[in-house]
Design an enzyme around this catalytic site. Structure first.
Site, PDB file in Angstrom:
ATOM      1  N   GLY A  30      41.823  37.124  38.866  1.00  0.00           N
ATOM      2  CA  GLY A  30      40.378  37.781  39.345  1.00  0.00           C
ATOM      3  C   GLY A  30      40.138  37.184  40.770  1.00  0.00           C
ATOM      4  O   GLY A  30      40.629  36.297  41.169  1.00  0.00           O
ATOM      5  N   SER A  31      38.739  37.352  41.116  1.00  0.00           N
ATOM      6  CA  SER A  31      38.365  37.083  42.426  1.00  0.00           C
ATOM      7  C   SER A  31      37.977  35.565  42.470  1.00  0.00           C
ATOM      8  O   SER A  31      38.296  34.835  43.437  1.00  0.00           O
ATOM      9  CB  SER A  31      37.174  38.024  43.020  1.00  0.00           C
ATOM     10  OG  SER A  31      36.146  38.172  42.059  1.00  0.00           O
ATOM     11  N   THR A  32      37.185  35.414  41.296  1.00  0.00           N
ATOM     12  CA  THR A  32      36.883  34.045  41.283  1.00  0.00           C
ATOM     13  C   THR A  32      38.247  32.868  41.027  1.00  0.00           C
ATOM     14  O   THR A  32      38.167  31.820  41.744  1.00  0.00           O
ATOM     15  CB  THR A  32      35.989  33.638  39.928  1.00  0.00           C
ATOM     16  OG1 THR A  32      35.170  34.711  39.860  1.00  0.00           O
ATOM     17  CG2 THR A  32      35.311  32.422  40.182  1.00  0.00           C
ATOM     18  N   GLY A  83      38.046  33.342  34.987  1.00  0.00           N
ATOM     19  CA  GLY A  83      37.062  33.758  35.041  1.00  0.00           C
ATOM     20  C   GLY A  83      36.426  34.513  34.178  1.00  0.00           C
ATOM     21  O   GLY A  83      37.197  34.505  32.977  1.00  0.00           O
ATOM     22  N   ALA A  84      35.413  35.270  34.182  1.00  0.00           N
ATOM     23  CA  ALA A  84      34.983  36.062  33.054  1.00  0.00           C
ATOM     24  C   ALA A  84      34.081  37.342  33.585  1.00  0.00           C
ATOM     25  O   ALA A  84      33.496  36.994  34.661  1.00  0.00           O
ATOM     26  CB  ALA A  84      34.308  35.135  32.281  1.00  0.00           C
ATOM     27  N   ASP A  85      34.076  38.305  32.611  1.00  0.00           N
ATOM     28  CA  ASP A  85      33.071  39.298  32.951  1.00  0.00           C
ATOM     29  C   ASP A  85      31.591  38.852  32.590  1.00  0.00           C
ATOM     30  O   ASP A  85      30.480  39.278  33.265  1.00  0.00           O
ATOM     31  CB  ASP A  85      33.383  40.680  32.869  1.00  0.00           C
ATOM     32  CG  ASP A  85      34.904  40.846  33.254  1.00  0.00           C
ATOM     33  OD1 ASP A  85      34.842  41.096  34.542  1.00  0.00           O
ATOM     34  OD2 ASP A  85      35.874  41.190  32.490  1.00  0.00           O
ATOM     35  N   LYS A  95      36.090  39.209  28.766  1.00  0.00           N
ATOM     36  CA  LYS A  95      37.093  39.563  29.904  1.00  0.00           C
ATOM     37  C   LYS A  95      37.781  40.648  29.956  1.00  0.00           C
ATOM     38  O   LYS A  95      37.964  41.384  28.844  1.00  0.00           O
ATOM     39  CB  LYS A  95      38.059  38.075  29.740  1.00  0.00           C
ATOM     40  CG  LYS A  95      37.350  36.841  30.055  1.00  0.00           C
ATOM     41  CD  LYS A  95      38.230  35.773  29.942  1.00  0.00           C
ATOM     42  CE  LYS A  95      39.664  35.624  30.736  1.00  0.00           C
ATOM     43  NZ  LYS A  95      39.296  36.162  31.869  1.00  0.00           N
ATOM     44  N   GLY A  98      39.525  42.694  35.231  1.00  0.00           N
ATOM     45  CA  GLY A  98      40.759  43.147  35.962  1.00  0.00           C
ATOM     46  C   GLY A  98      42.120  43.446  35.482  1.00  0.00           C
ATOM     47  O   GLY A  98      43.229  43.696  35.823  1.00  0.00           O
ATOM     48  N   GLU A 104      45.895  36.361  29.484  1.00  0.00           N
ATOM     49  CA  GLU A 104      44.930  35.568  29.713  1.00  0.00           C
ATOM     50  C   GLU A 104      44.493  34.863  28.228  1.00  0.00           C
ATOM     51  O   GLU A 104      44.152  33.736  28.085  1.00  0.00           O
ATOM     52  CB  GLU A 104      43.517  36.233  30.307  1.00  0.00           C
ATOM     53  CG  GLU A 104      43.731  36.589  31.673  1.00  0.00           C
ATOM     54  CD  GLU A 104      42.533  37.293  32.193  1.00  0.00           C
ATOM     55  OE1 GLU A 104      42.452  37.376  33.491  1.00  0.00           O
ATOM     56  OE2 GLU A 104      41.492  37.884  31.286  1.00  0.00           O
TER      57      GLU A 104
HETATM   58  C1  5RP Z   1      40.612  39.656  34.624  1.00  0.00           C
HETATM   59  C2  5RP Z   1      39.327  38.975  34.231  1.00  0.00           C
HETATM   60  C3  5RP Z   1      38.549  38.141  35.309  1.00  0.00           C
HETATM   61  O1  5RP Z   1      38.353  36.829  34.693  1.00  0.00           O
HETATM   62  C4  5RP Z   1      37.358  38.965  35.111  1.00  0.00           C
HETATM   63  O2  5RP Z   1      37.308  40.178  35.260  1.00  0.00           O
HETATM   64  C5  5RP Z   1      36.401  38.345  36.201  1.00  0.00           C
HETATM   65  O3  5RP Z   1      36.822  38.613  37.416  1.00  0.00           O
HETATM   66  P1  5RP Z   1      36.047  38.232  38.739  1.00  0.00           P
HETATM   67  O4  5RP Z   1      36.308  36.835  38.940  1.00  0.00           O
HETATM   68  O5  5RP Z   1      36.844  39.006  39.753  1.00  0.00           O
HETATM   69  O6  5RP Z   1      34.653  38.752  38.756  1.00  0.00           O
HETATM   70  O7  5RP Z   1      39.258  38.873  32.936  1.00  0.00           O
HETATM   71  O8  5RP Z   1      41.016  40.277  33.547  1.00  0.00           O
END
Ligand code: 5RP
Length: 219
Positions: A30-32, A83-85, A95, A98, A104
């Protein structure tokens, strides 16, 4: 850079202190996590390499010259950074935004310590405002969608998206997940469900939040 991006980057930088010297580091998606990979590259000579939860992260790690190991060739993963949503105060997560939730969850399960990194907007009282991703075997998609409707959810097929494992994703709207571990277990039991994007049976051990005022908060 927006406050959100700034928060992600701060959390990613703070996670470096959890990386033991000489270790193989578990890396999420993910972006983080992309910010984290860029930080990891700065200390790449102090680690042995990484195990990765997606083709995208693998590519970014390799582009930085970090060796990526097959998980089967690795005995232990001292730390997993992802990361996480959404996260609640108990560090139970949603999660899979992405689409990398299966790999994960595998690495999170194997990791001794799971450090979750996020900007502060990801911390919620109750999981479920973010649509819950569920990875499914393609032929089971409609059957599982009906089961999710029975449980009050509104599943939406992530059209055109194929996971790294060749499967499909249903994003389940309208849930208020009051008992995350119970729902995770229940959905895990449906035939054709590969992975549920609730990480409650194996929650994070540490949550690092980057705040809008340029600080970090650890839970
Ligand atoms: C990908 C994930 C990511 O960790 C989650 O979507 C957070 O992404 P971002 O850092 O882009 O906000 O679970 O499957």
């Amino acid at each position: 850079m927006s406050n959100t991006e700034q928060g992600k980057k701060l959390a990613a930088q703070a996670a470096i202190e959890y990386v033991p010297a000489g270790s193989i580091v578990g890396v999420g998606t993910g972006s983080t996590v992309n910010y984290f990979i860029d930080e990891l590259a700065k200390i790449k000579n102090r680690i042995e390499g990484a195990v990765s939860s997606s083709e995208a992260s693998t590519q970014r790690l390799k582009d930085h010259g970090i060796e990526v190991f097959d998980l089967n060739s690795v005995d232990s993963v001292p730390v997993y950074i992802d990361g996480a949503d959404e996260s609640n105060e108990n560090l139970q997560l949603i999660k899979g935004g992405g689409g990398a939730l299966t790999r994960e969850k595998i690495i999170a399960q194997m990791a001794k310590k799971f450090v979750c990194i996020a900007d502060e907007t990801k911390l919620v009282d109750v999981l479920g405002a973010f649509p819950l991703p569920v990875e499914v075997i393609p032929m089971a998609r409609s059957m599982i969608a009906r089961e999710l409707v029975k449980r009050g959810g509104q599943p939406v097929y992530r059209d055109g998206f194929v996971t790294d494992n060749g499967n499909q994703i249903l994003d389940v709207h309208n849930l208020r997940i009051m008992e995350p571990a119970k729902l995770e277990t229940e959905l895990n039991d449906l035939p054709g469900v590969v992975t549920v994007g609730i990480f409650a049976l194996r929650p994070a051990d540490v949550l690092i939040l980057g705040t809008a005022d340029g600080d970090i908060r650890k839970i």
